[in-house]
Scaffold this active site. Structure first.
Site, short mmCIF file in Angstrom:
data_model
loop_
_atom_site.label_atom_id
_atom_site.label_comp_id
_atom_site.label_asym_id
_atom_site.label_seq_id
_atom_site.Cartn_x
_atom_site.Cartn_y
_atom_site.Cartn_z
N ASN A 13 0.87 -1.18 0.00
CA ASN A 13 0.00 0.00 0.00
C ASN A 13 0.91 1.23 0.00
O ASN A 13 1.49 1.58 1.01
CB ASN A 13 -0.89 -0.03 1.25
CG ASN A 13 -1.73 1.23 1.39
OD1 ASN A 13 -1.79 2.06 0.48
ND2 ASN A 13 -2.37 1.37 2.54
N LYS A 15 0.09 4.25 -0.27
CA LYS A 15 -0.56 5.45 0.28
C LYS A 15 -0.35 6.62 -0.69
O LYS A 15 -0.29 6.39 -1.90
CB LYS A 15 -0.04 5.72 1.70
CG LYS A 15 -0.14 4.45 2.57
CD LYS A 15 0.06 4.67 4.03
CE LYS A 15 -0.10 3.34 4.76
NZ LYS A 15 0.03 3.47 6.21
N HIS A 103 -9.41 1.34 5.21
CA HIS A 103 -8.11 1.55 5.86
C HIS A 103 -8.31 2.51 7.03
O HIS A 103 -9.12 3.44 6.96
CB HIS A 103 -7.10 2.11 4.86
CG HIS A 103 -5.70 2.06 5.39
ND1 HIS A 103 -5.22 3.01 6.27
CD2 HIS A 103 -4.69 1.18 5.19
CE1 HIS A 103 -3.96 2.70 6.58
NE2 HIS A 103 -3.62 1.59 5.95
N GLU A 105 -6.65 4.94 7.99
CA GLU A 105 -6.43 6.34 7.65
C GLU A 105 -7.68 6.95 7.02
O GLU A 105 -8.00 8.11 7.25
CB GLU A 105 -5.20 6.47 6.72
CG GLU A 105 -3.91 6.25 7.51
CD GLU A 105 -2.76 5.67 6.72
OE1 GLU A 105 -2.78 5.68 5.48
OE2 GLU A 105 -1.81 5.18 7.37
N GLU A 175 -4.88 -4.64 10.80
CA GLU A 175 -3.89 -3.57 10.92
C GLU A 175 -4.11 -2.80 12.23
O GLU A 175 -4.94 -1.87 12.26
CB GLU A 175 -4.02 -2.60 9.75
CG GLU A 175 -3.71 -3.21 8.41
CD GLU A 175 -3.07 -2.17 7.47
OE1 GLU A 175 -2.03 -2.49 6.90
OE2 GLU A 175 -3.60 -1.06 7.36
N GLY A 181 3.00 2.69 10.67
CA GLY A 181 3.93 3.79 10.48
C GLY A 181 4.67 4.21 11.73
O GLY A 181 5.30 5.27 11.77
N SER A 221 3.99 -1.75 10.16
CA SER A 221 5.46 -1.77 10.31
C SER A 221 6.10 -3.10 9.91
O SER A 221 7.07 -3.54 10.54
CB SER A 221 5.86 -1.38 11.73
OG SER A 221 5.42 -0.06 12.02
O1 LIG Z 1 -1.04 0.94 6.89
C1 LIG Z 1 -0.26 0.10 6.49
C2 LIG Z 1 -0.52 -0.65 5.25
O2 LIG Z 1 -1.82 -0.44 4.81
C3 LIG Z 1 0.99 -0.19 7.22
O3 LIG Z 1 1.86 0.86 7.05
P1 LIG Z 1 3.40 0.70 7.52
O4 LIG Z 1 3.89 -0.58 6.94
O5 LIG Z 1 4.08 1.92 6.94
O6 LIG Z 1 3.37 0.69 9.00
#
Ligand SMILES: O=C(CO)COP(=O)(O)O
Length: 263
Positions: A13, A15, A103, A105, A175, A181, A221
């Protein structure tokens, strides 16, 4: 990772990162870093921003790369006066196989509630896209030991009204928000606890076979240094990778996890 019918899936992903030119460079490098056997064993998928999709499609189709792709979101509607939105039929026409739905976010910054997530899952399936449905708890819920119930409730709401046949096409990604992150990865045991509970819940509601066939990923992560431990768990079928998927070498190393798992 259980020895079952479930093919491991590593989905990157991106983003809101990489323009279409950078996308082409990354996909080319990723494809060159992995051989046919590795890409057959582990399904490898990129999830770029909308503006990159046409370029990624052209490259993957033209060079017959064994890499899949999809989008990060879709509208619950098929067309109409929804300024700024992108529909399922548009993504399907671009050859997308997957689309991320719910997601954390988007739940946090775009106020997507469970009903919206449910409508998006249904829209994806209606247009032949496999939703990668994200569930996961925040730190407060985790500290109060409410994580399994929280994820189970999000799952129930997102899968409302679907048939078992449809649910099998959904990829579920656990997640935990506190691990996204932050560099704070859940332990393999944390990942297994929720991925196992998610599978059980799917089995309870849609039948044992559906539970066995549905893929459940971990995200938060994930790096090449921690993927093998996570993949060693029986109910983890892959990963949804954010930051580490922006580096072709690192993403390729994650896809090559079977080389560093002792079986
Ligand atoms: O949100 C994520 C994947 O959708 C995970 O992000 P990270 O791997 O950067 O922590």
């Amino acid at each position: 990772m259980a020895d079952t019918v479930r093919r491991p899936l590593m989905a990157g992903n991106w983003k809101m990162n990489l323009n279409h030119l950078e996308a082409i460079a990354l996909v080319q490098k990723l494809a060159f870093s992995l051989n046919e056997k590795q890409l057959t064993e582990v399904e490898t998928v990129v999830l770029p921003p909308f503006t990159d999709l046409r370029s990624v499609q052209t490259l993957i189709d033209g060079d017959k790369l064994l890499i899949g792709y999809g989008a990060q979101d879709l509208s619950p509607y098929a067309s109409g006066a929804y300024t700024g939105e992108i529909s399922g039929p548009m993504l399907a026409r671009l050859g997308c196989q997957y689309v991320v739905v719910g997601h954390s976010e988007r739940r946090a910054y775009h106020h997507e509630d469970d009903a919206t997530v449910n409508a998006k899952v249904a829209a994806a399936l209606a247009h032949g896209l496999a939703p990668i449905l994200c569930v996961g708890e925040g730190l407060e819920v985790r500290e109060a030991a409410g994580h399994v119930a929280h994820c189970s409730d999000q799952l129930d709401a997102a899968l409302k009204g679907l048939t078992a046949e449809q649910v099998e096409k959904v990829v579920i990604a656990y997640e935990p928000v506190w691990a996204i992150g932050t560099g704070k990865t859940a332990t393999p045991e944390d990942a297994q606890e929720v991925c196992g509970a998610v599978r059980e819940r799917v089995a309870e509601r849609f039948g044992k076979e559906t539970g066995e066939r549905t893929r459940v990923l971990y995200g938060g992560s994930v790096k090449s240094s921690n993927i093998a431990g996570i993949m060693a768990k029986p109910d983890v079928d892959g990963a949804l990778i954010g930051g580490a998927s922006l580096d072709a070498d690192e993403f390729a190393k994650i896809v090559r996890f079977p080389e560093h798992v002792s079986r």
